[in-house]
Design a protein around this motif. Structure first.
Motif, mmCIF file in Angstrom:
data_model
loop_
_atom_site.group_PDB
_atom_site.id
_atom_site.type_symbol
_atom_site.label_atom_id
_atom_site.label_comp_id
_atom_site.label_asym_id
_atom_site.label_seq_id
_atom_site.Cartn_x
_atom_site.Cartn_y
_atom_site.Cartn_z
ATOM 1 N N ARG A 244 0.824 -1.212 0.000
ATOM 2 C CA ARG A 244 0.000 0.000 0.000
ATOM 3 C C ARG A 244 0.856 1.258 0.000
ATOM 4 O O ARG A 244 0.579 2.216 -0.723
ATOM 5 N N PHE A 248 0.700 4.330 -2.615
ATOM 6 C CA PHE A 248 0.432 5.707 -2.187
ATOM 7 C C PHE A 248 1.530 6.649 -2.679
ATOM 8 O O PHE A 248 1.263 7.755 -3.140
ATOM 9 N N GLU A 252 0.623 9.595 -5.073
ATOM 10 C CA GLU A 252 0.757 10.966 -4.572
ATOM 11 C C GLU A 252 1.679 11.781 -5.460
ATOM 12 O O GLU A 252 1.401 12.942 -5.758
ATOM 13 N N ARG A 272 -4.353 10.641 6.119
ATOM 14 C CA ARG A 272 -5.101 9.389 5.979
ATOM 15 C C ARG A 272 -6.150 9.291 7.066
ATOM 16 O O ARG A 272 -5.929 9.760 8.184
ATOM 17 N N TRP A 425 -6.582 10.359 1.982
ATOM 18 C CA TRP A 425 -6.707 8.918 1.731
ATOM 19 C C TRP A 425 -7.712 8.355 2.728
ATOM 20 O O TRP A 425 -7.541 8.534 3.931
ATOM 21 N N TYR A 471 -8.334 1.446 -0.627
ATOM 22 C CA TYR A 471 -8.154 2.863 -0.319
ATOM 23 C C TYR A 471 -8.815 3.717 -1.392
ATOM 24 O O TYR A 471 -8.882 3.321 -2.554
ATOM 25 N N LEU A 473 -8.832 7.774 -2.894
ATOM 26 C CA LEU A 473 -8.272 9.122 -2.838
ATOM 27 C C LEU A 473 -9.433 10.093 -3.016
ATOM 28 O O LEU A 473 -10.161 10.032 -4.009
#
Ligand code: ASP
Length: 591
Positions: A244, A248, A252, A272, A425, A471, A473
């Motif tokens: 993960r 990310f 990002e 997050r 997140w 997850y 965004l």
């Protein structure tokens, strides 16, 4: 140069005296005494043309006959304007036209092709090709192009390969219905259009293409909701040997890059929040954290005080709208009406005004003393001048209702600044979700999502209590993307299908290819897909993805310009062996 030496946005004072050729559309023309002024438009700008009756009466007469949107070609000389227009890049110059040729005539357009148009949405959609001549749409499509370019450049310089996956496939379950395409060669059989390239990108990981992306069209046959399109574009990514954190980091960096390239803006660090916390504090899995107004639960202060409405429910919860105590009776009534709308469905709204003098005025004064309300205010961290808004009901429902109210208050109090971007997140979603209609569990993200490590042991006996390694965004309350770490072991995938109520045979029949691939060395992998249209709209400061799609469908899923969906001919139906189907016209006749 047959048609042009310059484009309509090119000429400046330095070009004075040059002989030029321009082609474009007649934006508008004005007759002033002996002079005719024509604004000539193309994609690059507008240039003023001048025709002088005294100098060339024949030419000026032709110019006077030009209608809006005629396509013309002119030859002439660049001259300095006597009255300059600082609003236009070409505003210092004009063209003294010596030769004019009409390349194409135009009917009077159904609406004016100007920034402020008189055309309504329906009309503009019907004549989308004219609507697209307007600056605003051009700007949006250019932004979209720049966004795609920034994404491609960034990802390819980070070793991602853009690989195309097929459009004619077998169904991928992602929670929506598939659009299907009948096969002529195999009568009675159907392809499905991909809801996303999910299974293919996972297969690419098995094949060793450890960083894949694609800017790709996806198709979902969903019920119509505002700002949904049956076909939309995703930036689809997948990575092997990635956990993960790695996903990310890459995502990002990508998002930061595009904000920088497209908006010249530095995004803040992305915080997050667990799904649990998002639901508890914001009543939403996509909280808009540009403003706070987080939920405060007050069961222990509000229940058993004789107010039946509160006593009978699971949750009493509210928000503090800072400075809202000045709201009038009428405004409070509006808020009550807002939460009582059928789409929101609250029974009523309780308010408490925290007066400047330290007293309280509420809609439940009969049941709660000043001390009671002071205790509420303390719990809400409220100051004199603030307004508490409280709802009560079944936990999930009331959270949703309060979430809508919170967003409405954010709007009313101008806390949703278009130029502020607050990314977030949301992590640790539940793996499964109960489908109220069928009484079965389905995967909240999709069936290929792995549980978080700590919950893997729950998969056999209590999968409903497992959290997903999934997850989203979220930016400004908009779900910009979502993804997960995938299951890469056959055995775990089997447990997942079992939790979803598939028999072994069903799983084998539908996903045998993926389960098979997992038997030939599947690396751990994960990924994400970003909504490309949404990202464009967000960067452009619009609420509507339609503004960023060249030829969008309307709210009913129709393209009213080409008239789709439409009936097909009897012959086509026969060829596809859809013989028993009736055309809409036939059905109408039957009735
Ligand atoms: N296929 C997923 C979706 O379209 C995204 C992902 O899991 O990568 O939402």
């Amino acid at each position: 140069m047959t048609y042009r030496t310059h484009r309509c946005g090119d000429l400046r004072l330095e070009d004075k005296g040059k002989k030029v050729v321009l082609s474009g559309w007649v934006k508008r023309s004005r007759d002033l005494g002996g002079m005719t002024f024509v604004d000539l438009r193309d994609r690059y700008g507008v240039t003023q043309l001048v025709f002088d009756m005294e100098r060339d009466p024949a030419l000026s007469t032709v110019a006077r006959g030009l209608g809006r949107e005629y396509v013309i070609r002119v030859e002439g000389q660049v001259a300095e304007r006597s009255s300059k227009n600082p609003q236009m890049l070409t505003g210092d110059v004009e063209i003294l036209v010596q030769k004019l040729e009409v390349l194409s005539v135009s009917k009077v357009p159904p609406f004016t092709i100007e920034d402020e148009t008189d055309g309504g949405e329906e009309l503009r959609m019907r004549y989308r090709y004219l609507d697209l001549r307007r600056n605003i749409n051009q700007r949006n499509l250019i932004l979209r192009h720049n966004l795609a370019l920034a994404i491609r450049n960034h990802l390819s310089s980070n070793d991602f390969l853009e690989i195309e996956t097929p459009y004619l496939i077998k169904s991928t379950p992602e929670g929506a219905r598939d659009f299907v395409v009948p096969s002529r060669m195999h009568p009675g059989r159907f392809y499905a259009l991909p809801q996303s390239p999910q299974t293919f990108k996972q297969l690419l990981m098995v094949s060793g293409y450890d960083r894949y992306f694609q800017i790709v069209r996806c198709f979902r046959d969903e019920d119509f909701r505002a700002d949904r399109q049956p076909e939309f574009t995703q930036v689809d990514c997948e990575m092997a040997f990635a956990d993960r954190e790695e996903v990310f980091k890459v995502c990002e960096a990508l998002v930061r890059h595009v904000f920088h390239e497209v908006r010249n803006m530095d995004l803040p660090q992305i915080p997050r929040m667990s799904w649990d916390e998002a639901m508890k504090k914001y009543g939403s899995d996509k909280p808009d954290i540009r403003f706070h107004m987080t939920f405060v639960e007050i069961n222990e202060l509000a229940q058993n005080k004789g107010f039946k409405v509160f006593d009978a429910v699971d949750l009493v919860v509210g928000i503090n709208a800072p400075g809202g105590a000045s709201y009038s009776r009428k405004e409070l009534d509006q808020l009550t009406a807002f939460v009582q709308r059928p789409q929101i469905g609250a029974k009523g709204l309780v308010y408490v005004k925290c007066n400047e003098d330290g007293t309280f005025k509420s809609s439940v004064d009969k049941f709660f003393s000043q001390e009671d309300l002071a205790a509420w205010a303390k719990k809400f961290n409220a100051a004199p001048g603030d307004l508490l808004l409280v709802l009560a009901g079944e936990t999930m429902k009331v959270r949703k209702q309060l979430s809508e109210l919170r967003l409405e208050m954010g709007k009313r109090m101008n806390l949703k600044d278009k130029n502020t971007f607050a990314p977030l997140w949301v992590v640790d979603f539940p793996l499964l979700e109960m489908d109220e209609e069928t009484g079965r569990y389905h995967a909240m993200h999709h069936p290929f999502t792995a549980p978080v490590k700590e919950d893997a042991h729950r998969m056999e006996k209590e999968p409903q209590n497992a959290r997903a390694n999934a997850y989203d965004l979220v930016i400004n309350g908009v779900e910009v993307g979502g993804g997960s770490i995938r299951i890469h072991e056959r055995e775990m995938q089997r447990k997942m299908f079992q939790a979803l109520g598939f028999t072994e045979e069903e799983a084998e029949k539908q996903f045998g290819f993926l389960l098979g691939a997992f038997e030939y060395g599947a690396p751990p992998h994960g990924g994400i897909a970003l909504g490309f249209d949404r990202l464009a709209a967000l960067l452009g400061g619009s609420d509507s993805i339609r503004d960023y799609i060249a030829f969008p469908k309307n709210n009913a899923g129709k393209d009213i310009m080409i008239d789709a969906p439409a009936a097909i001919s009897k012959e086509q139906m026969e060829e596809l062996e859809l013989k028993n189907l009736k055309t809409p016209e036939e059905k109408e006749k039957q009735q």
